[in-house]
Design a protein around this motif. Structure first.
Motif, PDB file in Angstrom:
ATOM      1  N   LEU A  13     132.025 -40.866  13.439  1.00 29.37           N
ATOM      2  CA  LEU A  13     131.540 -41.548  14.634  1.00 29.37           C
ATOM      3  C   LEU A  13     130.259 -42.343  14.372  1.00 29.37           C
ATOM      4  CD1 LEU A  13     132.058 -38.646  17.211  1.00 29.37           C
ATOM      5  CD2 LEU A  13     133.660 -40.437  16.544  1.00 29.37           C
ATOM      6  N   ILE A  14     129.644 -42.141  13.196  1.00 32.27           N
ATOM      7  CA  ILE A  14     128.359 -42.765  12.914  1.00 32.27           C
ATOM      8  C   ILE A  14     128.450 -43.813  11.806  1.00 32.27           C
ATOM      9  CG2 ILE A  14     126.017 -42.323  12.065  1.00 32.27           C
ATOM     10  CD1 ILE A  14     126.129 -39.614  13.438  1.00 32.27           C
ATOM     11  N   LEU A  15     129.086 -43.486  10.692  1.00 31.18           N
ATOM     12  CA  LEU A  15     129.052 -44.352   9.519  1.00 31.18           C
ATOM     13  C   LEU A  15     129.917 -45.602   9.608  1.00 31.18           C
ATOM     14  CD1 LEU A  15     128.876 -41.817   6.551  1.00 31.18           C
ATOM     15  CD2 LEU A  15     127.032 -43.056   7.685  1.00 31.18           C
ATOM     16  N   PRO A  16     131.171 -45.541  10.107  1.00 35.35           N
ATOM     17  CA  PRO A  16     132.018 -46.749  10.055  1.00 35.35           C
ATOM     18  C   PRO A  16     131.423 -47.968  10.756  1.00 35.35           C
ATOM     19  CG  PRO A  16     133.366 -44.827  10.500  1.00 35.35           C
ATOM     20  CD  PRO A  16     131.941 -44.379  10.593  1.00 35.35           C
ATOM     21  N   GLY A  17     130.735 -47.775  11.849  1.00 30.52           N
ATOM     22  CA  GLY A  17     130.149 -48.907  12.576  1.00 30.52           C
ATOM     23  C   GLY A  17     128.640 -48.944  12.485  1.00 30.52           C
ATOM     24  N   ALA A  18     128.090 -48.412  11.399  1.00 38.29           N
ATOM     25  CA  ALA A  18     126.636 -48.265  11.299  1.00 38.29           C
ATOM     26  C   ALA A  18     125.916 -49.603  11.204  1.00 38.29           C
ATOM     27  CB  ALA A  18     126.280 -47.389  10.093  1.00 38.29           C
ATOM     28  N   LEU A  19     126.562 -50.616  10.623  1.00 39.47           N
ATOM     29  CA  LEU A  19     125.894 -51.905  10.445  1.00 39.47           C
ATOM     30  C   LEU A  19     126.615 -52.994  11.218  1.00 39.47           C
ATOM     31  CD1 LEU A  19     123.767 -53.692   9.049  1.00 39.47           C
ATOM     32  CD2 LEU A  19     125.387 -53.992   7.167  1.00 39.47           C
ATOM     33  N   SER A  20     125.891 -53.640  12.117  1.00 40.76           N
ATOM     34  CA  SER A  20     126.407 -54.803  12.820  1.00 40.76           C
ATOM     35  C   SER A  20     125.848 -56.051  12.144  1.00 40.76           C
ATOM     36  CB  SER A  20     125.983 -54.779  14.296  1.00 40.76           C
ATOM     37  OG  SER A  20     126.213 -56.028  14.905  1.00 40.76           O
ATOM     38  N   VAL A  21     126.738 -56.907  11.645  1.00 43.87           N
ATOM     39  CA  VAL A  21     126.293 -58.111  10.951  1.00 43.87           C
ATOM     40  C   VAL A  21     125.517 -59.016  11.900  1.00 43.87           C
ATOM     41  CG1 VAL A  21     127.050 -60.147   9.671  1.00 43.87           C
ATOM     42  CG2 VAL A  21     128.201 -57.960   9.323  1.00 43.87           C
ATOM     43  N   TYR A  22     125.943 -59.071  13.152  1.00 44.54           N
ATOM     44  CA  TYR A  22     125.222 -59.904  14.127  1.00 44.54           C
ATOM     45  C   TYR A  22     123.774 -59.430  14.279  1.00 44.54           C
ATOM     46  CZ  TYR A  22     123.751 -61.854  18.590  1.00 44.54           C
ATOM     47  OH  TYR A  22     123.035 -62.489  19.576  1.00 44.54           O
ATOM     48  N   ASN A  23     123.595 -58.122  14.454  1.00 41.47           N
ATOM     49  CA  ASN A  23     122.236 -57.591  14.588  1.00 41.47           C
ATOM     50  C   ASN A  23     121.436 -57.802  13.308  1.00 41.47           C
ATOM     51  OD1 ASN A  23     122.728 -56.726  17.197  1.00 41.47           O
ATOM     52  ND2 ASN A  23     123.331 -54.672  16.570  1.00 41.47           N
ATOM     53  N   MET A  24     122.105 -57.713  12.178  1.00 40.23           N
ATOM     54  CA  MET A  24     121.429 -57.944  10.902  1.00 40.23           C
ATOM     55  C   MET A  24     120.949 -59.392  10.791  1.00 40.23           C
ATOM     56  SD  MET A  24     121.771 -59.335   7.653  1.00 40.23           S
ATOM     57  CE  MET A  24     123.527 -59.552   7.382  1.00 40.23           C
ATOM     58  N   ILE A  25     121.774 -60.335  11.251  1.00 37.67           N
ATOM     59  CA  ILE A  25     121.387 -61.749  11.192  1.00 37.67           C
ATOM     60  C   ILE A  25     120.196 -62.016  12.100  1.00 37.67           C
ATOM     61  CG2 ILE A  25     122.154 -64.087  11.746  1.00 37.67           C
ATOM     62  CD1 ILE A  25     124.949 -63.273  10.871  1.00 37.67           C
ATOM     63  N   VAL A  26     120.210 -61.428  13.294  1.00 42.07           N
ATOM     64  CA  VAL A  26     119.073 -61.592  14.212  1.00 42.07           C
ATOM     65  C   VAL A  26     117.805 -61.018  13.591  1.00 42.07           C
ATOM     66  CG1 VAL A  26     118.142 -60.934  16.456  1.00 42.07           C
ATOM     67  CG2 VAL A  26     120.533 -61.617  16.263  1.00 42.07           C
ATOM     68  N   THR A  27     117.918 -59.842  12.970  1.00 45.09           N
ATOM     69  CA  THR A  27     116.755 -59.222  12.328  1.00 45.09           C
ATOM     70  C   THR A  27     116.272 -60.058  11.153  1.00 45.09           C
ATOM     71  OG1 THR A  27     117.634 -57.043  12.942  1.00 45.09           O
ATOM     72  CG2 THR A  27     115.909 -57.098  11.274  1.00 45.09           C
ATOM     73  N   ARG A  28     117.197 -60.555  10.358  1.00 43.37           N
ATOM     74  CA  ARG A  28     116.839 -61.407   9.216  1.00 43.37           C
ATOM     75  C   ARG A  28     116.097 -62.662   9.685  1.00 43.37           C
ATOM     76  NH1 ARG A  28     119.710 -65.906   7.534  1.00 43.37           N
ATOM     77  NH2 ARG A  28     119.313 -66.615   5.378  1.00 43.37           N
ATOM     78  N   THR A  29     116.591 -63.278  10.742  1.00 42.72           N
ATOM     79  CA  THR A  29     115.942 -64.477  11.262  1.00 42.72           C
ATOM     80  C   THR A  29     114.527 -64.168  11.732  1.00 42.72           C
ATOM     81  OG1 THR A  29     118.101 -65.289  11.980  1.00 42.72           O
ATOM     82  CG2 THR A  29     116.163 -66.374  12.910  1.00 42.72           C
ATOM     83  N   TYR A  30     114.365 -63.021  12.378  1.00 45.45           N
ATOM     84  CA  TYR A  30     113.034 -62.612  12.831  1.00 45.45           C
ATOM     85  C   TYR A  30     112.087 -62.461  11.639  1.00 45.45           C
ATOM     86  CZ  TYR A  30     109.340 -59.746  14.867  1.00 45.45           C
ATOM     87  OH  TYR A  30     108.117 -59.265  15.270  1.00 45.45           O
TER      88      TYR A  30
END
Length: 296
Positions: free
Chosen positions: A145-162
């Motif tokens: 319930l935790i690992l398969p969806g642990a990383l959202s690419v969209y959220n990662m892109i927003v964080t990277r841009t920040y």
């Protein structure tokens, strides 16, 4: 406020009045359903509600029925554990992925970024994902319930841009002169400066994990003790309707009325944790989204 309004031109006054009228209209559209749900949950049923959201008869039967269901408490505990652990894991993975991709001296960042973005459009599908989780031995465990969806690419892109737009490169150069390495720089400099975007992304992750039930329905169906709250509530609202086929009409009407009241109580109960979390991150929300998304 009134004096400044009087000093404005006629066109500005008309614009302000129309603007406020639209905002009030939108507020009513959003607030009315929310107030209706809350008031219906403490009424004797939707049939006893008036147009002005004042129940004719107050009743706490819906909440009594919800909290009398022991699996509700198990689901609450599981959802809280999943939300806390899942959000922590997701934020860690998001920052560990976004930080190197935000560094201009990371030569392979465009290739890695392209590979990450491909996953936003193409996926292996449900069956291959299930087979992978099964072969890794994660079925009927909390890890599924935790690992398969642990990383959202969209959220990662927003964080990277920040990170690219809000943390000056001069800070890294100054840290290098003082002998600071990448890990120390990430922990001591980047993380403290990234509180707004971490709060926003953390809220996204937390709400998503709290409302998720499909993964639990697929991966932990054989272990009821791991059912999250969303899956328990789904059973209450959906699956119970399959047992009403052979009841007389009066019993059906009584059960339907009880289910309606219980439904609104369930919605309120399941929304409480998110409503508690949001005020604490609200001050970071607009800042994090605007800096992380618009400037990029």
């Amino acid at each position: 406020m009134n004096s400044s309004f009087k000093m404005k031109s006629l066109s500005d006054k008309i614009f302000i009045i129309i603007d406020y009228a639209i905002l009030i209209f939108l507020f009513i559209i959003v607030a009315y359903p929310l107030l209706y749900v809350v008031m219906a949950s403490v009424s004797a049923g939707p049939a006893s509600m008036t147009l002005y959201l004042i129940p004719k008869r107050y009743s706490m039967a819906g909440y009594e029925a919800v909290f009398a269901y022991k699996d509700i408490w198990i689901g609450y505990a599981n959802s809280l554990i999943n939300m806390v652990l899942g959000t922590a894991v997701s934020l860690t993975m998001t920052m560990l992925c976004a930080y190197p991709l935000s560094r201009r001296d990371f030569k392979a960042r465009n290739v890695v970024m392209t590979l990450c973005m491909i996953t936003m459009y193409f996926s292996g599908g449900l069956i291959p994902t299930y087979l992978v989780i099964r072969d890794l031995g994660m079925l009927n465990t909390r890890l599924a319930l935790i690992l398969p969806g642990a990383l959202s690419v969209y959220n990662m892109i927003v964080t990277r841009t920040y990170l690219m737009t809000s943390i000056p490169e001069d800070i890294w150069e100054s840290a290098q002169i003082d002998g600071c390495g990448n890990l120390r720089y990430l922990l001591s400099m980047v993380l403290p400066l990234s509180k707004p975007i971490l709060a926003v992304v953390g809220l996204f992750y937390a709400v998503g994990i709290w409302n998720s039930y499909f993964d639990a329905m697929i991966y932990v169906q054989a272990k009821r003790a791991l059912y999250p709250l969303a899956l328990v509530l789904r059973e209450i609202l959906v699956l119970d309707s399959n047992n009403m086929d052979q009841l007389d009409i009066n019993t059906l009407l009584a059960m339907e009325e009880r289910r309606n009241v219980m439904k609104y109580a369930v919605i309120v109960v399941s929304s409480v944790p998110v409503m508690i979390i949001y005020p604490f991150v609200q001050k970071f929300f607009v800042k994090g989204v605007m800096i992380g998304a618009v400037k990029g």
